[in-house]
Design a protein around this motif. Structure first.
Motif, mmCIF file in Angstrom:
data_model
loop_
_atom_site.group_PDB
_atom_site.id
_atom_site.type_symbol
_atom_site.label_atom_id
_atom_site.label_comp_id
_atom_site.label_asym_id
_atom_site.label_seq_id
_atom_site.Cartn_x
_atom_site.Cartn_y
_atom_site.Cartn_z
ATOM 1 N N ALA A 1 30.862 60.549 30.736
ATOM 2 C CA ALA A 1 31.279 59.246 31.249
ATOM 3 C C ALA A 1 30.408 58.140 30.667
ATOM 4 O O ALA A 1 29.186 58.260 30.612
ATOM 5 C CB ALA A 1 31.194 59.236 32.768
ATOM 6 N N VAL A 2 31.048 57.065 30.232
ATOM 7 C CA VAL A 2 30.341 55.935 29.621
ATOM 8 C C VAL A 2 30.605 54.674 30.435
ATOM 9 O O VAL A 2 31.746 54.396 30.822
ATOM 10 C CB VAL A 2 30.801 55.705 28.166
ATOM 11 C CG1 VAL A 2 30.038 54.533 27.554
ATOM 12 C CG2 VAL A 2 30.612 56.960 27.344
ATOM 13 N N TYR A 3 29.551 53.918 30.680
ATOM 14 C CA TYR A 3 29.679 52.644 31.383
ATOM 15 C C TYR A 3 30.126 51.603 30.351
ATOM 16 O O TYR A 3 29.317 50.928 29.720
ATOM 17 C CB TYR A 3 28.329 52.258 31.998
ATOM 18 C CG TYR A 3 28.417 51.286 33.144
ATOM 19 C CD1 TYR A 3 28.806 49.959 32.936
ATOM 20 C CD2 TYR A 3 28.099 51.676 34.432
ATOM 21 C CE1 TYR A 3 28.878 49.062 33.971
ATOM 22 C CE2 TYR A 3 28.158 50.778 35.491
ATOM 23 C CZ TYR A 3 28.544 49.472 35.255
ATOM 24 O OH TYR A 3 28.612 48.585 36.303
ATOM 25 N N ASP A 4 31.440 51.483 30.205
ATOM 26 C CA ASP A 4 31.988 50.609 29.175
ATOM 27 C C ASP A 4 32.443 49.280 29.770
ATOM 28 O O ASP A 4 32.180 48.975 30.936
ATOM 29 C CB ASP A 4 33.139 51.308 28.443
ATOM 30 C CG ASP A 4 34.226 51.774 29.406
ATOM 31 O OD1 ASP A 4 34.226 51.335 30.584
ATOM 32 O OD2 ASP A 4 35.081 52.578 28.984
ATOM 33 N N GLN A 5 33.146 48.491 28.953
ATOM 34 C CA GLN A 5 33.561 47.157 29.392
ATOM 35 C C GLN A 5 34.521 47.206 30.571
ATOM 36 O O GLN A 5 34.437 46.388 31.492
ATOM 37 C CB GLN A 5 34.201 46.399 28.228
ATOM 38 C CG GLN A 5 34.529 44.941 28.574
ATOM 39 C CD GLN A 5 35.115 44.188 27.392
ATOM 40 O OE1 GLN A 5 35.608 44.798 26.448
ATOM 41 N NE2 GLN A 5 35.057 42.868 27.424
ATOM 42 N N SER A 6 35.443 48.186 30.557
ATOM 43 C CA SER A 6 36.389 48.289 31.663
ATOM 44 C C SER A 6 35.672 48.646 32.963
ATOM 45 O O SER A 6 36.053 48.175 34.039
ATOM 46 C CB SER A 6 37.469 49.337 31.345
ATOM 47 O OG SER A 6 36.898 50.616 31.161
ATOM 48 N N THR A 7 34.630 49.467 32.865
ATOM 49 C CA THR A 7 33.834 49.787 34.055
ATOM 50 C C THR A 7 33.150 48.539 34.586
ATOM 51 O O THR A 7 33.164 48.258 35.791
ATOM 52 C CB THR A 7 32.772 50.855 33.725
ATOM 53 O OG1 THR A 7 33.402 51.998 33.151
ATOM 54 C CG2 THR A 7 32.011 51.267 34.977
ATOM 55 N N GLU A 8 32.556 47.768 33.683
ATOM 56 C CA GLU A 8 31.854 46.561 34.111
ATOM 57 C C GLU A 8 32.809 45.573 34.772
ATOM 58 O O GLU A 8 32.480 44.965 35.809
ATOM 59 C CB GLU A 8 31.167 45.895 32.918
ATOM 60 C CG GLU A 8 30.413 44.625 33.307
ATOM 61 C CD GLU A 8 29.685 43.991 32.145
ATOM 62 O OE1 GLU A 8 29.322 42.799 32.265
ATOM 63 O OE2 GLU A 8 29.474 44.673 31.120
ATOM 64 N N LEU A 9 33.994 45.402 34.199
ATOM 65 C CA LEU A 9 34.970 44.482 34.791
ATOM 66 C C LEU A 9 35.403 44.951 36.172
ATOM 67 O O LEU A 9 35.556 44.136 37.102
ATOM 68 C CB LEU A 9 36.186 44.344 33.866
ATOM 69 C CG LEU A 9 35.948 43.587 32.558
ATOM 70 C CD1 LEU A 9 37.192 43.653 31.661
ATOM 71 C CD2 LEU A 9 35.574 42.126 32.839
ATOM 72 N N ALA A 10 35.607 46.266 36.317
ATOM 73 C CA ALA A 10 35.999 46.809 37.617
ATOM 74 C C ALA A 10 34.886 46.612 38.642
ATOM 75 O O ALA A 10 35.141 46.260 39.803
ATOM 76 C CB ALA A 10 36.344 48.294 37.484
ATOM 77 N N VAL A 11 33.647 46.818 38.235
ATOM 78 C CA VAL A 11 32.510 46.633 39.134
ATOM 79 C C VAL A 11 32.380 45.166 39.534
ATOM 80 O O VAL A 11 32.145 44.837 40.709
ATOM 81 C CB VAL A 11 31.203 47.141 38.479
ATOM 82 C CG1 VAL A 11 29.980 46.689 39.276
ATOM 83 C CG2 VAL A 11 31.234 48.657 38.369
ATOM 84 N N ARG A 12 32.553 44.270 38.565
ATOM 85 C CA ARG A 12 32.480 42.841 38.880
ATOM 86 C C ARG A 12 33.555 42.451 39.905
ATOM 87 O O ARG A 12 33.290 41.686 40.851
ATOM 88 C CB ARG A 12 32.645 41.997 37.615
ATOM 89 C CG ARG A 12 31.407 41.974 36.731
ATOM 90 C CD ARG A 12 31.611 41.079 35.512
ATOM 91 N NE ARG A 12 30.413 40.992 34.706
ATOM 92 C CZ ARG A 12 29.414 40.145 34.926
ATOM 93 N NH1 ARG A 12 29.496 39.286 35.931
ATOM 94 N NH2 ARG A 12 28.348 40.140 34.148
ATOM 95 N N HIS A 13 34.759 42.973 39.719
ATOM 96 C CA HIS A 13 35.837 42.683 40.670
ATOM 97 C C HIS A 13 35.469 43.210 42.050
ATOM 98 O O HIS A 13 35.645 42.510 43.063
ATOM 99 C CB HIS A 13 37.145 43.314 40.183
ATOM 100 C CG HIS A 13 38.276 43.146 41.153
ATOM 101 N ND1 HIS A 13 38.975 41.974 41.279
ATOM 102 C CD2 HIS A 13 38.817 44.014 42.060
ATOM 103 C CE1 HIS A 13 39.902 42.118 42.216
ATOM 104 N NE2 HIS A 13 39.826 43.344 42.706
ATOM 105 N N PHE A 14 34.969 44.429 42.104
ATOM 106 C CA PHE A 14 34.583 45.029 43.377
ATOM 107 C C PHE A 14 33.485 44.202 44.047
ATOM 108 O O PHE A 14 33.558 43.914 45.257
ATOM 109 C CB PHE A 14 34.100 46.463 43.145
ATOM 110 C CG PHE A 14 33.582 47.139 44.384
ATOM 111 C CD1 PHE A 14 34.461 47.645 45.330
ATOM 112 C CD2 PHE A 14 32.216 47.257 44.607
ATOM 113 C CE1 PHE A 14 33.987 48.263 46.482
ATOM 114 C CE2 PHE A 14 31.736 47.874 45.750
ATOM 115 C CZ PHE A 14 32.626 48.375 46.683
#
Length: 380
Positions: free
Chosen positions: A43-56
């Motif tokens: 698992a990689v903390y990529d851009q989509s992960t960061e965007l999802a975390v920011r939304h959360f």
């Protein structure tokens, strides 16, 4: 300033099981699609992960930085639970936390039962409210939310309208307790401390300035008759949990956390205040009122830029058993705010503003003076 400082946060480029766990939590709440490779530990903390975390973080009232520290990780874990997924009960050693507890507290309040603050933590007040509901509806009054209790909760319509009764009671109790400050317990929390200096500008540190400000506030409140406690001295740096535990143990009437802010943008400046709230209904009524009073008094007396009051679910606000407010009194990273904050006269003015806000909180509406005009009479 972020609040996820006690653990090394996960961020862009990180890999491994911890990232896979974050992915699983985000997928469980519908913020991230299934990804190939998580099962193999890639698992990689990529851009989509960061965007999802920011939304959360945005919708949960957390600091929005796109990284997963302790507070965000805990909130992700709590978000996985829906009411009915597990038995809920009061465990004084390891309290049950989660969105299912929040839903239970909300439902009990809608039915007219005082279950304490809607904070997602199954505490003694939630158990008391649940037992009262079970007793009134012919259920076994064991304080455990199981299948029979859930069926009853789902079958009943909302009984209370026009505001939650426990919030209305809390707001009224402040005014009914009288306008004086004599005997009030107030905890003032200067942020950072010890090795954590906060933002540093030359020889000036956030930790030193807020400690000086806290001392000035302490002096004014004490002169008005209040009992004031500071959460730290110059060399201590309590965790957020330790700061709120200190306030809870002191049985404080109010909790005020002091911070300054900083940002890479050259335009960032001004004063903001924060109170406990989810942004979707659950909030501290008196906390919101106090946050607005403090911010408006500071703005009116200093002329600094008004950045508004905001609901947040930070642990510092959530775990306090009394109305709690954090105020960010300007940006040390901005040249104008920094010059103002370095002036001892400005800090004294902010301390006077806090005293005025605290006093106004206990005044009835008909006696409440306009913002920026209240001056506490000299004690004889």
């Amino acid at each position: 300033m972020g609040t996820d400082s006690r653990m090394h946060p996960l961020g862009a480029g990180d890999r491994g099981p911890a990232v896979a766990d974050v992915h699983a939590a985000l997928r469980s709440i519908g913020l991230l699609p299934a990804a190939v490779g998580d099962e193999e530990g890639d698992a990689v903390y990529d851009q989509s992960t960061e965007l999802a975390v920011r939304h959360f973080q945005q919708v949960r009232g957390l600091s929005v930085d796109g990284r997963v520290g302790e507070e965000t990780y805990r909130a992700l874990s709590e978000a996985r639970w829906s009411l009915g997924d597990r038995l809920l009960h009061h465990d004084p050693v390891r309290p049950i936390r989660g969105d299912d507890v929040t839903n239970l507290q909300d439902r009990l309040h809608e039915l007219g039962y005082d279950a304490g603050p809607v904070d997602g933590v199954f505490g003694a007040e939630t158990e008391t409210g649940l037992r009262a509901f079970q007793r009134d509806y012919g259920l076994t009054s064991d304080g455990t939310c199981g299948p029979a209790t859930l069926r009853a909760l789902r079958q009943l319509g909302r009984k209370v309208t026009g505001g939650r009764p426990q919030l209305l009671r809390q707001s009224a109790s402040f005014v009914e307790s009288g306008p004086h400050l004599i005997g009030r317990r107030i905890v003032v929390d200067p942020g950072h401390g010890g090795p954590d200096t906060g933002f540093t500008a030359g020889e000036t540190t956030e930790a030193d300035l807020v400690l000086d400000l806290a001392s000035r506030i302490e002096g004014r409140l004490a002169a008005a008759g209040a009992t004031v406690y500071l959460t730290r001295g110059r060399n201590q740096n309590p965790s957020p949990a330790e700061r709120t535990a200190f306030a809870n143990d002191a049985r404080a009437d109010l909790f005020l956390s002091l911070h300054l802010d900083a940002h890479a943008s050259e335009h960032a400046r001004g004063v903001a205040s924060y109170y406990y709230g989810t942004g979707s209904g659950a909030s501290s009524t008196v906390g919101e009122q106090f946050a607005n009073l403090v911010r408006r008094e500071v703005i009116a007396r200093t002329g600094m830029l008004d950045l508004g009051s905001h609901a947040k679910t930070w642990d510092l606000l959530r775990a306090s058993r009394m109305p709690a407010v954090r105020i960010d009194c300007g940006y040390l990273s901005h040249p104008v705010d920094r010059l103002l904050l370095l002036d001892a006269r400005l800090r004294s003015t902010v301390a006077s503003a806090v005293l005025a806000a605290v006093q106004r909180l206990f005044l009835p509406a008909e006696a409440d003076p306009p913002t920026g005009t209240f001056v506490l009479p000299e004690r004889v």
